[in-house]
Scaffold this motif. Structure first.
Motif, mmCIF file in Angstrom:
data_model
loop_
_atom_site.group_PDB
_atom_site.id
_atom_site.type_symbol
_atom_site.label_atom_id
_atom_site.label_comp_id
_atom_site.label_asym_id
_atom_site.label_seq_id
_atom_site.Cartn_x
_atom_site.Cartn_y
_atom_site.Cartn_z
ATOM 1 N N UNK A 272 0.892 -1.301 0.001
ATOM 2 C CA UNK A 272 -0.094 0.058 -0.114
ATOM 3 C C UNK A 272 0.451 1.328 -0.120
ATOM 4 N N UNK A 273 2.416 1.331 0.171
ATOM 5 C CA UNK A 273 3.115 2.293 -0.081
ATOM 6 C C UNK A 273 3.282 2.885 1.159
ATOM 7 N N UNK A 274 4.974 3.011 1.775
ATOM 8 C CA UNK A 274 4.661 3.878 3.251
ATOM 9 C C UNK A 274 5.519 4.569 3.038
ATOM 10 N N UNK A 275 5.365 5.531 3.812
ATOM 11 C CA UNK A 275 6.121 7.050 3.722
ATOM 12 C C UNK A 275 6.175 8.091 4.535
ATOM 13 N N UNK A 276 7.801 8.037 4.738
ATOM 14 C CA UNK A 276 7.975 8.475 5.914
ATOM 15 C C UNK A 276 8.570 10.105 6.045
ATOM 16 N N UNK A 277 7.650 10.482 7.151
ATOM 17 C CA UNK A 277 8.293 12.492 6.668
ATOM 18 C C UNK A 277 9.118 13.007 7.007
ATOM 19 N N UNK A 278 9.561 13.989 5.946
ATOM 20 C CA UNK A 278 10.317 15.207 6.943
ATOM 21 C C UNK A 278 10.282 16.298 7.585
ATOM 22 N N UNK B 252 5.628 19.909 8.155
ATOM 23 C CA UNK B 252 5.617 18.635 7.878
ATOM 24 C C UNK B 252 6.663 19.295 5.769
ATOM 25 N N UNK B 253 8.021 18.815 5.971
ATOM 26 C CA UNK B 253 8.955 19.487 4.835
ATOM 27 C C UNK B 253 8.200 18.286 3.507
ATOM 28 N N UNK B 254 8.219 17.458 3.613
ATOM 29 C CA UNK B 254 7.819 16.478 2.439
ATOM 30 C C UNK B 254 7.839 15.162 3.374
ATOM 31 N N UNK B 255 8.186 14.060 2.279
ATOM 32 C CA UNK B 255 8.116 13.223 2.536
ATOM 33 C C UNK B 255 9.119 11.773 1.592
ATOM 34 N N UNK B 256 9.957 10.799 1.992
ATOM 35 C CA UNK B 256 9.931 9.536 0.815
ATOM 36 C C UNK B 256 9.176 8.705 1.000
ATOM 37 N N UNK B 257 8.699 8.577 -0.224
ATOM 38 C CA UNK B 257 7.978 7.147 -0.632
ATOM 39 C C UNK B 257 8.156 6.163 -1.176
ATOM 40 N N UNK B 258 7.970 5.319 -0.874
ATOM 41 C CA UNK B 258 8.455 3.742 -0.733
ATOM 42 C C UNK B 258 7.150 2.666 -0.973
#
Lengths: 86, 417
Positions: B115-121, B168-174
């Protein structure tokens, strides 16, 4: 979990920083590489009564040796590390 | 019995009377080629791959409780391969590939959901670190997309984007990351191993490990002694105690990790989301409950229940990130025992006893590793040499300082992981 600091009385666990096994009080001799490895990494890790070091970080700043049960969270004794290390 | 659509239809029309137990319940034999202590995800996958990849089928998996009753049935079910450090990254990359083929391989529905994973930065520095991590993931053949703030908003519109303290500056989407039905993974591997001839012995506690002349000879159990020339210890939270039965001391301290589930809600959170400014991660289960957790409790414990300070911390972090979940009721919480190593990475290695192997130190990340852990442990036990993707995960790395895999960069000391 509440910890009875010998200097401050009973306080919330959040005031204390957990350091790890009280083995940290017994520093190995300089150059004893096996001893240093054991001191830093190897742990007895009992499911039962253990002794570890806590720092009363947000209180009196003293280091404490706490005897407690890792299976029940029960605390048996709290002693100043300076007294244990004498 | 193979599971398929025809079978389901047939059973549905005939009162579901034809289903059979998914694995046998045998009495232990007096001797096996290999004994695996521990019937969790890792122990079962080890047995399965020993049989499937290496042709060793005379195996007993010995479980104190029941299959799927330990940490594999109690976790936040996240599957991902977004690691950074060499040693860890190729291992988890290998694991994710196995996940993607697992259901076909086992003929079992593990409800694996990419389902996708998002690590926020939440800062420039964190963005740089995640950009670098994303490049590393792409270079090793996995997927990563760096999202800016608006990119995150498209996926996760319910976050508190106006939070001044933690913007929230963004996220790394996996995209290939996701979740799976945790205990189905254990059941699938148990069934797969059983079909290849592995004996899964439940309600049987190992009480001793027989060692003679530096070689392992077998184990003592509550159902009597069982002989074997090769024994694998795969017992997660109980690693220290079982290792002690063979006279071994291990670099492990056990800690409790808590997790929480809310009441069932309509579908609201599509992805797995992690908050970069407080340890918090969340996903929604297929039943609708929000599944979330945070840090370990940070002191040695076997209590299998947590303490309130960390619970409060997790709830606070969740509320800062997505205030909308504040009205959801927490239905239950649990705490599992994590076998924490000084550097936060696992160990799959030989021990000083010949024929005795250990797969331990999974810290708080064992679930996503289940297939590759079994794959590598099976390779180690069959060939007596490490598999290439787990070769750096030795006991020795703490003594030598080589190949320490400290993913958080905090140092290799117990109280830091």
């Amino acid at each position: 979990m509440r910890i009875n600091c010998p200097l401050c009385g009973e306080r919330d666990r959040r005031e204390f920083y957990y350091m790890g096994a009280a083995d940290y009080l017994d520093r190995p001799a300089e150059g004893d590489l096996d001893g240093i490895h054991k001191y830093l990494h190897i742990r007895e890790n009992p499911a039962g009564v253990t002794r570890d070091l806590w720092h009363h970080e947000a209180g009196c700043s003293s280091w404490l040796v706490i005897e407690r049960n890792t299976s029940t969270h029960e605390i048996h004794s709290v002693t100043l590390a300076s007294e244990v290390a004498k | 019995m193979g599971y398929n659509a025809f079978q389901i239809l047939k059973e549905g029309l005939t009162g579901n009377k034809g289903w059979r137990p998914a694995w046998r319940d045998p009495e232990p034999k007096s001797e096996y080629d290999v004994i695996i202590i521990g019937g969790g995800g890792h122990g079962l996958s080890t047995a399965y791959y020993l049989a499937k990849n290496h042709g060793i089928t005379n195996i007993a998996v010995i479980e104190k409780g029941y299959i799927g009753g330990g940490n594999v049935g109690r976790n936040t079910t996240i599957v991902r391969a977004n690691y950074f450090l060499p040693g860890n990254s190729e291992f988890y990359s290998h694991s994710l590939k196995l996940w993607e083929n697992m259901e076909q391989d086992l003929n079992y529905n593990a409800m694996h959901s990419a389902r996708g994973l998002i690590n926020l930065f939440h800062s420039d520095g964190q963005r740089d670190a995640f950009a670098r991590r994303g490049n590393m993931m792409v270079n090793q053949g996995d997927d990563a997309i760096l999202l800016d703030r608006e990119g995150v908003r498209k996926h996760l519109p319910y976050l508190d984007f106006d939070n001044h303290r933690f913007p929230v500056y963004g996220g790394l989407y996996h995209p290939r990351g996701g979740t799976a039905r945790h205990d189905a993974v254990a059941w699938g591997y148990a069934r797969g191993a059983d079909q290849l001839g592995v004996d899964i012995i439940q309600q049987c506690e190992v009480t001793g490990i027989d060692v003679k002349d530096g070689k392992v000879r077998g184990v003592q159990t509550s159902k009597g002694p069982i002989r074997a020339k090769r024994v694998g210890i795969v017992v997660a939270g109980r690693s220290s105690q079982v290792a002690a039965m063979a006279g071994l001391e291990v670099p492990i301290e056990s800690h409790v990790l808590q997790a929480f589930v809310s009441e069932g809600l309509k579908p609201a959170i599509d992805h797995v989301v992690s908050f970069g400014m407080g340890h918090f991660y969340i996903s929604q289960s297929d039943k609708g409950g929000l599944v979330f957790g945070g840090d370990i409790d940070f002191y040695a414990s076997y209590a299998q229940r947590g303490n309130l300070p960390m619970m409060e911390h997790v709830m606070e972090a969740g509320m800062s990130l997505m205030p909308a979940i504040g009205k959801a009721k927490v239905l239950r919480s649990w705490g599992g025992i994590m076998d924490m190593t000084p550097d936060g990475s696992f160990i799959i290695d030989r021990t000083s006893v010949e024929g005795l192997y250990m797969d331990c130190g999974w810290c708080y990340g064992g679930f996503k590793a289940v297939p590759a852990s079994g794959w590598c442990m099976a390779h180690l036990m069959a060939e007596d040499r490490p598999h290439e993707v787990a070769a750096k995960h030795t006991f020795d790395r703490f003594r030598t300082g080589e190949a320490i895999m400290d993913e958080e960069g905090t140092g290799s000391q117990h109280n830091l992981h």
